[in-house]
Scaffold this active site. Structure first.
Site, PDB file in Angstrom:
ATOM      1  N   HIS A 171      -1.082  -1.578   2.522  1.00  0.00           N
ATOM      2  CA  HIS A 171      -1.173  -0.258   1.885  1.00  0.00           C
ATOM      3  C   HIS A 171      -2.100   0.674   2.669  1.00  0.00           C
ATOM      4  O   HIS A 171      -3.056   1.234   2.131  1.00  0.00           O
ATOM      5  CB  HIS A 171      -1.657  -0.384   0.434  1.00  0.00           C
ATOM      6  CG  HIS A 171      -1.184   0.763  -0.427  1.00  0.00           C
ATOM      7  ND1 HIS A 171      -0.797   0.601  -1.731  1.00  0.00           N
ATOM      8  CD2 HIS A 171      -1.043   2.090  -0.157  1.00  0.00           C
ATOM      9  CE1 HIS A 171      -0.445   1.778  -2.241  1.00  0.00           C
ATOM     10  NE2 HIS A 171      -0.585   2.700  -1.306  1.00  0.00           N
TER      11      HIS A 171
ATOM     12  N   ARG B 102       6.914   3.266  -2.342  1.00  0.00           N
ATOM     13  CA  ARG B 102       6.522   2.521  -3.537  1.00  0.00           C
ATOM     14  C   ARG B 102       7.183   1.145  -3.488  1.00  0.00           C
ATOM     15  O   ARG B 102       8.349   1.008  -3.101  1.00  0.00           O
ATOM     16  CB  ARG B 102       6.960   3.247  -4.808  1.00  0.00           C
ATOM     17  CG  ARG B 102       6.222   4.563  -5.053  1.00  0.00           C
ATOM     18  CD  ARG B 102       4.791   4.296  -5.495  1.00  0.00           C
ATOM     19  NE  ARG B 102       4.057   5.517  -5.766  1.00  0.00           N
ATOM     20  CZ  ARG B 102       3.271   6.137  -4.903  1.00  0.00           C
ATOM     21  NH1 ARG B 102       3.165   5.662  -3.666  1.00  0.00           N
ATOM     22  NH2 ARG B 102       2.606   7.221  -5.248  1.00  0.00           N
TER      23      ARG B 102
END
Length: 310
Positions: free
Chosen positions: A273, A225
């Protein structure tokens, strides 16, 4: 009785799931209708990823569970209108994708592959890397993804330390836990992999103080994260050579703004990502099995602990 499953997720992923999830429901022996449009009172289950069309769960009083398509639920769990049981996604395909990404970048650091990929400029730089058993790797977070990655690295021979909030025992790893053990875990991290969830307790886990605990020149791989890292502190640690390099796949703002310092920093690798993504073919089986369990009166799998945030 036919079950009604509301598929509420970004429109772009509906074509990926429509056929494979329908088939998975059939294979599980479920009589179910999968739809993107249903009256709230007739919905039995909600297959969900955050989207603008559904933010208020209040009308879905009859829904027996909300089944997340993502492993991370930090954008769902705090919703005060969500009173139904919430299950996070634990997808074998997601775990394998994360394993491949993490192992690839740890091996890249371990073997100093960038030195050769970017060229030696005519210098015969004859530096032999150590064996994996002599390289210390720490994995922060020993959930499904963290365990999969840590075990894979240990099987390759790395000296792996895992750290988690609660005590865990995993063969082949040195397992540490709790705030008091974090310093020990970081001090052992020549290569650090961060796979913690996004909670109030994990934000800025890597900050000026904790980065200073790591061996000088340590490498970081963050596919967990973006909030786990204090960006200013990491940039300062990179500029002082306390941290040798960081490979970052997740960020506080995505897409990463074009003017963000990470893009131009010589000791940062940005990936967009891509470390791991839920795969429809494997995730559909997980969703179907959870609905089968619910209908059979069995406990749901992967229930979210709202107090912990994951």
């Amino acid at each position: 009785m036919t079950l009604t499953l509301l598929f509420s997720a970004p429109e772009r992923i509906w074509p990926t799931y429509e056929d494979v999830l329908t088939k998975a429901l059939e294979n599980a022996g479920l009589d179910a209708r999968l739809t993107r449009d249903a009256s709230p009172e007739e919905v039995d289950y909600i297959v969900y990823a955050p989207n603008d069309a559904l933010r208020d769960f209040t009308p879905y009083a009859n829904a027996k569970a909300v089944l997340s398509l993502w492993a991370g639920v930090e954008k769902i769990a705090p919703n005060p209108t969500l009173t139904q049981p919430l299950c996070r996604m634990v997808d074998p395909g997601l775990a394998l994708g994360m394993r491949d990404y993490v192992v690839g970048h740890v091996m890249r650091y371990h073997l100093s592959m960038d030195r050769h990929i970017h060229g030696l400029n005519g210098q015969w730089d004859h530096i032999t890397p150590p064996l994996a058993k002599d390289r210390r790797v720490t994995v922060l977070g020993l959930g499904e993804l963290g365990q999969t990655c840590a075990v894979a690295l240990a099987q390759l021979g790395f000296d792996v330390t895992g750290w988690s909030r609660r005590p865990k025992g995993i063969d082949g790893l040195t397992c540490l836990n709790g705030p008091d053990d974090l310093a020990q875990a970081l001090s052992a991290a020549e290569i650090l992999v961060t796979l913690l969830p996004d909670t109030a307790a994990t934000q800025n886990t890597l900050n000026a103080d904790t980065l200073a605990l790591m061996p000088k020149g340590a490498r970081i791989v963050n596919p967990g994260r973006g909030t786990l890292i204090d960006d200013d502190a990491l940039l300062a640690a990179l500029n002082s050579d306390q941290i040798g390099h960081a490979t970052l796949d997740v960020f506080r703002t995505e897409p990463l703004p074009a003017d963000h310092p990470y893009w131009a920093h010589p000791n940062v690798t940005v990936t967009p990502h891509i470390a791991a993504e839920t795969r429809a073919n494997t995730a559909s089986g997980v969703i179907a099995e959870n609905i089968r369990r619910s209908e059979a009166g069995e406990p749901l799998l992967h229930l979210v602990d709202r107090s912990a945030g994951y």
